[in-house]
Design a protein around this motif. Structure first.
Motif, PDB file in Angstrom:
ATOM      1  N   SER A 199       0.807  -1.220   0.000  1.00 10.91           N
ATOM      2  CA  SER A 199       0.000   0.000   0.000  1.00 10.91           C
ATOM      3  C   SER A 199       0.843   1.274   0.000  1.00 10.91           C
ATOM      4  CB  SER A 199      -0.940   0.015   1.204  1.00 10.91           C
ATOM      5  OG  SER A 199      -0.194  -0.059   2.396  1.00 10.91           O
ATOM      6  N   SER A 200       2.152   1.153   0.026  1.00 10.29           N
ATOM      7  CA  SER A 200       3.022   2.339  -0.022  1.00 10.29           C
ATOM      8  C   SER A 200       3.440   2.690  -1.438  1.00 10.29           C
ATOM      9  CB  SER A 200       4.272   2.116   0.828  1.00 10.29           C
ATOM     10  OG  SER A 200       5.149   1.183   0.211  1.00 10.29           O
ATOM     11  N   ILE A 201       3.009   1.893  -2.423  1.00  5.59           N
ATOM     12  CA  ILE A 201       3.456   2.109  -3.794  1.00  5.59           C
ATOM     13  C   ILE A 201       2.276   2.172  -4.755  1.00  5.59           C
ATOM     14  CG2 ILE A 201       5.799   1.213  -3.646  1.00  5.59           C
ATOM     15  CD1 ILE A 201       4.739  -1.525  -4.451  1.00  5.59           C
ATOM     16  N   ALA A 202       2.382   3.084  -5.712  1.00  2.14           N
ATOM     17  CA  ALA A 202       1.451   3.114  -6.833  1.00  2.14           C
ATOM     18  C   ALA A 202       1.881   2.049  -7.838  1.00  2.14           C
ATOM     19  CB  ALA A 202       1.467   4.490  -7.485  1.00  2.14           C
ATOM     20  N   MET A 203       0.920   1.581  -8.611  1.00  2.61           N
ATOM     21  CA  MET A 203       1.185   0.509  -9.565  1.00  2.61           C
ATOM     22  C   MET A 203       0.721   0.915 -10.952  1.00  2.61           C
ATOM     23  SD  MET A 203       2.555  -1.794  -7.651  1.00  2.61           S
ATOM     24  CE  MET A 203       2.586  -3.151  -8.834  1.00  2.61           C
ATOM     25  N   ALA A 204       1.349   0.332 -11.944  1.00  2.00           N
ATOM     26  CA  ALA A 204       0.999   0.681 -13.320  1.00  2.00           C
ATOM     27  C   ALA A 204       1.253  -0.499 -14.239  1.00  2.00           C
ATOM     28  CB  ALA A 204       1.812   1.882 -13.784  1.00  2.00           C
ATOM     29  N   SER A 244      -3.504   4.407  -7.896  1.00  3.63           N
ATOM     30  CA  SER A 244      -2.861   4.957  -6.712  1.00  3.63           C
ATOM     31  C   SER A 244      -2.787   3.913  -5.604  1.00  3.63           C
ATOM     32  CB  SER A 244      -3.614   6.195  -6.246  1.00  3.63           C
ATOM     33  OG  SER A 244      -4.973   5.879  -5.964  1.00  3.63           O
ATOM     34  N   ARG A 245      -2.148   4.281  -4.506  1.00  3.98           N
ATOM     35  CA  ARG A 245      -1.794   3.328  -3.452  1.00  3.98           C
ATOM     36  C   ARG A 245      -2.994   2.595  -2.877  1.00  3.98           C
ATOM     37  NH1 ARG A 245       0.670   5.760   1.094  1.00  3.98           N
ATOM     38  NH2 ARG A 245      -0.500   7.635   0.602  1.00  3.98           N
ATOM     39  N   PHE A 246      -4.105   3.254  -2.714  1.00  5.43           N
ATOM     40  CA  PHE A 246      -5.288   2.612  -2.157  1.00  5.43           C
ATOM     41  C   PHE A 246      -6.401   2.458  -3.186  1.00  5.43           C
ATOM     42  CE2 PHE A 246      -3.838   2.164   2.097  1.00  5.43           C
ATOM     43  CZ  PHE A 246      -2.956   3.210   2.302  1.00  5.43           C
ATOM     44  N   GLY A 247      -6.046   2.652  -4.454  1.00  2.00           N
ATOM     45  CA  GLY A 247      -7.010   2.415  -5.520  1.00  2.00           C
ATOM     46  C   GLY A 247      -8.008   3.523  -5.748  1.00  2.00           C
ATOM     47  N   VAL A 248      -7.823   4.668  -5.084  1.00  2.00           N
ATOM     48  CA  VAL A 248      -8.792   5.756  -5.219  1.00  2.00           C
ATOM     49  C   VAL A 248      -8.705   6.412  -6.595  1.00  2.00           C
ATOM     50  CG1 VAL A 248      -9.452   8.023  -4.320  1.00  2.00           C
ATOM     51  CG2 VAL A 248      -8.804   6.184  -2.745  1.00  2.00           C
ATOM     52  N   ASN A 249      -7.490   6.535  -7.104  1.00  2.00           N
ATOM     53  CA  ASN A 249      -7.273   7.196  -8.389  1.00  2.00           C
ATOM     54  C   ASN A 249      -6.746   6.219  -9.415  1.00  2.00           C
ATOM     55  OD1 ASN A 249      -7.866   9.943  -7.503  1.00  2.00           O
ATOM     56  ND2 ASN A 249      -6.029   9.741  -6.275  1.00  2.00           N
ATOM     57  N   THR A 250      -7.259   6.341 -10.642  1.00  2.00           N
ATOM     58  CA  THR A 250      -6.766   5.552 -11.763  1.00  2.00           C
ATOM     59  C   THR A 250      -6.644   6.461 -12.978  1.00  2.00           C
ATOM     60  OG1 THR A 250      -9.001   4.894 -12.425  1.00  2.00           O
ATOM     61  CG2 THR A 250      -7.806   3.389 -10.962  1.00  2.00           C
ATOM     62  N   SER A 251      -5.833   6.012 -13.922  1.00  2.00           N
ATOM     63  CA  SER A 251      -5.681   6.751 -15.171  1.00  2.00           C
ATOM     64  C   SER A 251      -5.357   5.760 -16.269  1.00  2.00           C
ATOM     65  CB  SER A 251      -4.567   7.795 -15.035  1.00  2.00           C
ATOM     66  OG  SER A 251      -4.512   8.613 -16.174  1.00  2.00           O
ATOM     67  N   ILE A 263      -7.909  -1.298 -14.467  1.00  4.13           N
ATOM     68  CA  ILE A 263      -6.866  -1.631 -13.502  1.00  4.13           C
ATOM     69  C   ILE A 263      -7.467  -1.639 -12.109  1.00  4.13           C
ATOM     70  CG2 ILE A 263      -6.106   0.778 -13.222  1.00  4.13           C
ATOM     71  CD1 ILE A 263      -3.215  -0.295 -12.974  1.00  4.13           C
ATOM     72  N   SER A 264      -7.032  -2.592 -11.304  1.00 11.28           N
ATOM     73  CA  SER A 264      -7.502  -2.668  -9.923  1.00 11.28           C
ATOM     74  C   SER A 264      -6.392  -3.274  -9.069  1.00 11.28           C
ATOM     75  CB  SER A 264      -8.779  -3.521  -9.823  1.00 11.28           C
ATOM     76  OG  SER A 264      -8.538  -4.844 -10.246  1.00 11.28           O
ATOM     77  N   ARG A 265      -6.565  -3.197  -7.769  1.00 13.23           N
ATOM     78  CA  ARG A 265      -5.562  -3.772  -6.877  1.00 13.23           C
ATOM     79  C   ARG A 265      -6.232  -4.337  -5.642  1.00 13.23           C
ATOM     80  NH1 ARG A 265      -1.414   0.724  -5.566  1.00 13.23           N
ATOM     81  NH2 ARG A 265      -0.618  -0.798  -4.049  1.00 13.23           N
ATOM     82  N   ASP A 266      -5.573  -5.341  -5.071  1.00 11.73           N
ATOM     83  CA  ASP A 266      -6.013  -5.947  -3.822  1.00 11.73           C
ATOM     84  C   ASP A 266      -4.829  -5.865  -2.870  1.00 11.73           C
ATOM     85  OD1 ASP A 266      -6.738  -7.566  -1.689  1.00 11.73           O
ATOM     86  OD2 ASP A 266      -7.759  -9.025  -2.949  1.00 11.73           O
ATOM     87  N   ASN A 267      -4.856  -4.896  -1.967  1.00 16.32           N
ATOM     88  CA  ASN A 267      -3.710  -4.692  -1.079  1.00 16.32           C
ATOM     89  C   ASN A 267      -3.535  -5.836  -0.090  1.00 16.32           C
ATOM     90  OD1 ASN A 267      -3.179  -2.341  -2.441  1.00 16.32           O
ATOM     91  ND2 ASN A 267      -3.726  -0.971  -0.750  1.00 16.32           N
ATOM     92  N   ALA A 268      -4.605  -6.560   0.181  1.00 21.29           N
ATOM     93  CA  ALA A 268      -4.488  -7.718   1.082  1.00 21.29           C
ATOM     94  C   ALA A 268      -3.724  -8.857   0.415  1.00 21.29           C
ATOM     95  CB  ALA A 268      -5.868  -8.190   1.507  1.00 21.29           C
ATOM     96  N   LYS A 269      -3.754  -8.891  -0.917  1.00 24.99           N
ATOM     97  CA  LYS A 269      -3.070  -9.950  -1.663  1.00 24.99           C
ATOM     98  C   LYS A 269      -1.805  -9.452  -2.347  1.00 24.99           C
ATOM     99  CE  LYS A 269      -7.259 -12.630  -2.594  1.00 24.99           C
ATOM    100  NZ  LYS A 269      -8.118 -13.240  -3.642  1.00 24.99           N
ATOM    101  N   ASN A 270      -1.463  -8.179  -2.137  1.00 27.27           N
ATOM    102  CA  ASN A 270      -0.262  -7.597  -2.762  1.00 27.27           C
ATOM    103  C   ASN A 270      -0.265  -7.794  -4.269  1.00 27.27           C
ATOM    104  OD1 ASN A 270       0.509  -6.999  -0.177  1.00 27.27           O
ATOM    105  ND2 ASN A 270       2.223  -8.419  -0.091  1.00 27.27           N
ATOM    106  N   THR A 271      -1.403  -7.589  -4.875  1.00 25.81           N
ATOM    107  CA  THR A 271      -1.562  -7.886  -6.296  1.00 25.81           C
ATOM    108  C   THR A 271      -2.311  -6.762  -7.008  1.00 25.81           C
ATOM    109  OG1 THR A 271      -1.579 -10.263  -5.839  1.00 25.81           O
ATOM    110  CG2 THR A 271      -2.450  -9.554  -7.964  1.00 25.81           C
ATOM    111  N   VAL A 272      -1.859  -6.468  -8.210  1.00 29.03           N
ATOM    112  CA  VAL A 272      -2.558  -5.531  -9.086  1.00 29.03           C
ATOM    113  C   VAL A 272      -3.014  -6.308 -10.317  1.00 29.03           C
ATOM    114  CG1 VAL A 272      -0.457  -4.785 -10.290  1.00 29.03           C
ATOM    115  CG2 VAL A 272      -2.444  -3.272 -10.214  1.00 29.03           C
ATOM    116  N   TYR A 273      -4.149  -5.907 -10.859  1.00 28.43           N
ATOM    117  CA  TYR A 273      -4.754  -6.609 -11.981  1.00 28.43           C
ATOM    118  C   TYR A 273      -4.963  -5.653 -13.156  1.00 28.43           C
ATOM    119  CZ  TYR A 273      -5.941  -9.750  -8.134  1.00 28.43           C
ATOM    120  OH  TYR A 273      -5.886 -10.569  -7.036  1.00 28.43           O
TER     121      TYR A 273
END
Length: 121
Positions: A30-35, A52-59, A70-80
């Motif tokens: 949760s400390s890193i943005a993903m792309a 963004s780190r908690f999935g609030v913002n996307t582009s 794009i989505s992310r699951d911080n509990a699973k340390n995974t971005v989709y």
């Protein structure tokens, strides 16, 4: 350090769907943005989407807007990356990237090895 491992690539017919996954380790997720970026043969690597780190913002890149999510699951340390209505021009090696700064569009700090997506016509 952040380690990124992509999966989910493959061969699909035009109009089909794929979901890419990227598992991260080595740092609090949760400390890193993903792309996601992609690179087709003979072309430069291009931005696809970021979150963004908690999935609030996307582009999204204009070329994938409305088709990719794009989505992310911080509990699973995974971005989709859910990719729908795939077209042959989406064929590329898709890379997962991570950086503490969500507002970057390039020069991400950490990169995965990539996963190949091939769309047949």
């Amino acid at each position: 350090q952040v380690q990124l491992v992509e999966s989910g690539g493959g061969l699909v017919q035009a109009g089909g769907s794929l979901r890419l996954s990227c598992a991260a380790s080595g740092r609090t997720f949760s400390s890193i943005a993903m792309a996601w970026f992609r690179q087709a043969p003979g072309k430069e690597r291009e931005f696809v989407a970021k979150i963004s780190r908690f999935g609030v913002n996307t582009s999204y890149a204009d070329s994938v807007k409305g088709r990719f999510t794009i989505s992310r699951d911080n509990a699973k340390n995974t971005v989709y990356l859910q990719m729908n209505s795939l077209q042959p021009e989406d064929t590329a090696n898709y890379y997962c990237a991570a950086d503490p700064n969500y507002y970057k569009w390039r020069l991400y700090a950490y990169w995965g090895q990539g996963t190949q997506v091939t769309v047949s016509s």
